[in-house]
Design a protein around this motif. Structure first.
Motif, PDB file in Angstrom:
ATOM      1  N   GLU A 128       0.809  -1.218   0.000  1.00  0.00           N
ATOM      2  CA  GLU A 128       0.000   0.000   0.000  1.00  0.00           C
ATOM      3  C   GLU A 128       0.848   1.277   0.000  1.00  0.00           C
ATOM      4  OE1 GLU A 128       0.037  -1.627   4.254  1.00  0.00           O
ATOM      5  OE2 GLU A 128      -0.231  -2.442   2.244  1.00  0.00           O
ATOM      6  N   LEU A 129       2.149   1.151   0.257  1.00  0.00           N
ATOM      7  CA  LEU A 129       3.043   2.321   0.235  1.00  0.00           C
ATOM      8  C   LEU A 129       3.946   2.359  -1.002  1.00  0.00           C
ATOM      9  CD1 LEU A 129       4.219   2.692   3.954  1.00  0.00           C
ATOM     10  CD2 LEU A 129       2.352   3.839   2.787  1.00  0.00           C
ATOM     11  N   LEU A 130       3.753   1.435  -1.932  1.00  0.00           N
ATOM     12  CA  LEU A 130       4.628   1.392  -3.113  1.00  0.00           C
ATOM     13  C   LEU A 130       4.570   2.681  -3.925  1.00  0.00           C
ATOM     14  CD1 LEU A 130       4.318  -2.259  -4.448  1.00  0.00           C
ATOM     15  CD2 LEU A 130       6.305  -1.144  -3.409  1.00  0.00           C
ATOM     16  N   SER A 131       3.378   3.190  -4.158  1.00  0.00           N
ATOM     17  CA  SER A 131       3.257   4.431  -4.926  1.00  0.00           C
ATOM     18  C   SER A 131       3.962   5.580  -4.209  1.00  0.00           C
ATOM     19  CB  SER A 131       1.776   4.762  -5.141  1.00  0.00           C
ATOM     20  OG  SER A 131       1.647   5.949  -5.878  1.00  0.00           O
ATOM     21  N   LEU A 132       3.761   5.660  -2.911  1.00  0.00           N
ATOM     22  CA  LEU A 132       4.423   6.690  -2.112  1.00  0.00           C
ATOM     23  C   LEU A 132       5.939   6.526  -2.176  1.00  0.00           C
ATOM     24  CD1 LEU A 132       4.395   9.019  -0.082  1.00  0.00           C
ATOM     25  CD2 LEU A 132       4.037   7.340   1.722  1.00  0.00           C
ATOM     26  N   GLY A 133       6.409   5.297  -2.078  1.00  0.00           N
ATOM     27  CA  GLY A 133       7.840   5.028  -2.148  1.00  0.00           C
ATOM     28  C   GLY A 133       8.442   5.438  -3.482  1.00  0.00           C
ATOM     29  N   ASP A 186      -0.388  14.275  -1.759  1.00  0.00           N
ATOM     30  CA  ASP A 186      -1.648  13.525  -1.723  1.00  0.00           C
ATOM     31  C   ASP A 186      -1.437  12.141  -1.120  1.00  0.00           C
ATOM     32  OD1 ASP A 186      -2.940  15.673  -2.923  1.00  0.00           O
ATOM     33  OD2 ASP A 186      -2.920  14.783  -4.931  1.00  0.00           O
ATOM     34  N   GLU A 187      -0.377  11.473  -1.540  1.00  0.00           N
ATOM     35  CA  GLU A 187      -0.074  10.136  -1.010  1.00  0.00           C
ATOM     36  C   GLU A 187       0.267  10.201   0.480  1.00  0.00           C
ATOM     37  OE1 GLU A 187       0.007   6.904  -2.166  1.00  0.00           O
ATOM     38  OE2 GLU A 187      -0.981   7.606  -3.991  1.00  0.00           O
ATOM     39  N   LEU A 188       1.024  11.214   0.880  1.00  0.00           N
ATOM     40  CA  LEU A 188       1.371  11.353   2.294  1.00  0.00           C
ATOM     41  C   LEU A 188       0.124  11.556   3.149  1.00  0.00           C
ATOM     42  CD1 LEU A 188       4.580  13.551   1.991  1.00  0.00           C
ATOM     43  CD2 LEU A 188       4.459  11.233   2.946  1.00  0.00           C
ATOM     44  N   ARG A 189      -0.808  12.361   2.654  1.00  0.00           N
ATOM     45  CA  ARG A 189      -2.059  12.570   3.397  1.00  0.00           C
ATOM     46  C   ARG A 189      -2.848  11.263   3.501  1.00  0.00           C
ATOM     47  NH1 ARG A 189      -2.248  17.043  -0.049  1.00  0.00           N
ATOM     48  NH2 ARG A 189      -1.576  18.942   0.983  1.00  0.00           N
ATOM     49  N   GLU A 190      -2.875  10.525   2.397  1.00  0.00           N
ATOM     50  CA  GLU A 190      -3.633   9.276   2.369  1.00  0.00           C
ATOM     51  C   GLU A 190      -3.022   8.211   3.289  1.00  0.00           C
ATOM     52  OE1 GLU A 190      -4.647   5.874  -0.909  1.00  0.00           O
ATOM     53  OE2 GLU A 190      -4.753   7.970  -1.571  1.00  0.00           O
ATOM     54  N   GLN A 191      -1.708   8.193   3.376  1.00  0.00           N
ATOM     55  CA  GLN A 191      -1.025   7.156   4.155  1.00  0.00           C
ATOM     56  C   GLN A 191      -0.612   7.620   5.548  1.00  0.00           C
ATOM     57  OE1 GLN A 191      -1.135   4.189   3.155  1.00  0.00           O
ATOM     58  NE2 GLN A 191      -1.705   4.553   1.034  1.00  0.00           N
ATOM     59  N   GLN A 192      -1.024   8.801   5.927  1.00  0.00           N
ATOM     60  CA  GLN A 192      -0.668   9.322   7.249  1.00  0.00           C
ATOM     61  C   GLN A 192      -1.130   8.337   8.321  1.00  0.00           C
ATOM     62  OE1 GLN A 192      -1.841  13.325   7.829  1.00  0.00           O
ATOM     63  NE2 GLN A 192      -1.453  13.281  10.004  1.00  0.00           N
ATOM     64  N   GLY A 193      -0.277   8.046   9.244  1.00  0.00           N
ATOM     65  CA  GLY A 193      -0.600   7.114  10.311  1.00  0.00           C
ATOM     66  C   GLY A 193      -0.207   5.674  10.016  1.00  0.00           C
ATOM     67  N   HIS A 194       0.209   5.373   8.791  1.00  0.00           N
ATOM     68  CA  HIS A 194       0.648   4.014   8.463  1.00  0.00           C
ATOM     69  C   HIS A 194       1.902   3.705   9.276  1.00  0.00           C
ATOM     70  CE1 HIS A 194       2.025   0.518   6.275  1.00  0.00           C
ATOM     71  NE2 HIS A 194       0.853   0.482   5.636  1.00  0.00           N
ATOM     72  N   GLU A 195       1.951   2.529   9.838  1.00  0.00           N
ATOM     73  CA  GLU A 195       3.070   2.185  10.724  1.00  0.00           C
ATOM     74  C   GLU A 195       4.429   2.160  10.018  1.00  0.00           C
ATOM     75  OE1 GLU A 195       2.698  -2.681  10.600  1.00  0.00           O
ATOM     76  OE2 GLU A 195       1.873  -1.586  12.296  1.00  0.00           O
ATOM     77  N   ALA A 196       4.445   1.950   8.716  1.00  0.00           N
ATOM     78  CA  ALA A 196       5.712   1.902   7.979  1.00  0.00           C
ATOM     79  C   ALA A 196       6.140   3.266   7.437  1.00  0.00           C
ATOM     80  CB  ALA A 196       5.615   0.904   6.831  1.00  0.00           C
ATOM     81  N   LEU A 197       5.288   4.284   7.572  1.00  0.00           N
ATOM     82  CA  LEU A 197       5.605   5.603   7.015  1.00  0.00           C
ATOM     83  C   LEU A 197       6.879   6.209   7.610  1.00  0.00           C
ATOM     84  CD1 LEU A 197       4.877   7.887   5.090  1.00  0.00           C
ATOM     85  CD2 LEU A 197       3.352   8.787   6.860  1.00  0.00           C
TER      86      LEU A 197
END
Length: 108
Positions: free
Chosen positions: A12-17, A47-58
């Motif tokens: 789920e973080l691949l796009s952000l990565g 946009d991706e950072l907002r969507e993934q905020q709080g993800h434990e791997a962020l």
């Protein structure tokens, strides 16, 4: 010879990565990036950072990509200050900013 770093990222973080990697490469190229390209990239990354905020791997991902971490800080600053900086550094920065604003306000 450049070193290779392998980073395992949840799917789920691949796009952000990928976006973080692109921004890091763009920032490290040693010349100015096209402003439109840079703006688009930072917008999508935001946009991706907002969507993934709080993800434990962020936090781990941001540790590997300082440019993306800076974008994250900027997104959070309005309500949380320097969220990734050590507390002492955050406090020192906040106090310095306040002192500067006060000096500007007084005209000197």
């Amino acid at each position: 010879m450049p070193s290779v770093i392998k980073l395992t990222v949840p799917s789920e973080l691949l796009s952000l990565g990928r976006l973080a990697h692109l921004l890091q490469a763009l920032e490290g190229q040693g010349r100015a990036a096209d402003p439109h390209q840079y703006q688009l990239l930072v917008g999508r990354l935001s946009d991706e950072l907002r969507e993934q905020q709080g993800h434990e791997a962020l936090p781990s991902l941001l540790d590997h990509f300082p440019a993306a971490a800076e974008v994250y800080e900027n997104l959070q600053y309005g309500h949380a200050g320097l969220v990734r900086a050590p507390l002492e550094l955050s406090l020192t920065s906040e106090l310095a900013a306040r002192a500067l604003l006060e000096r500007v306000k007084r005209g000197g």
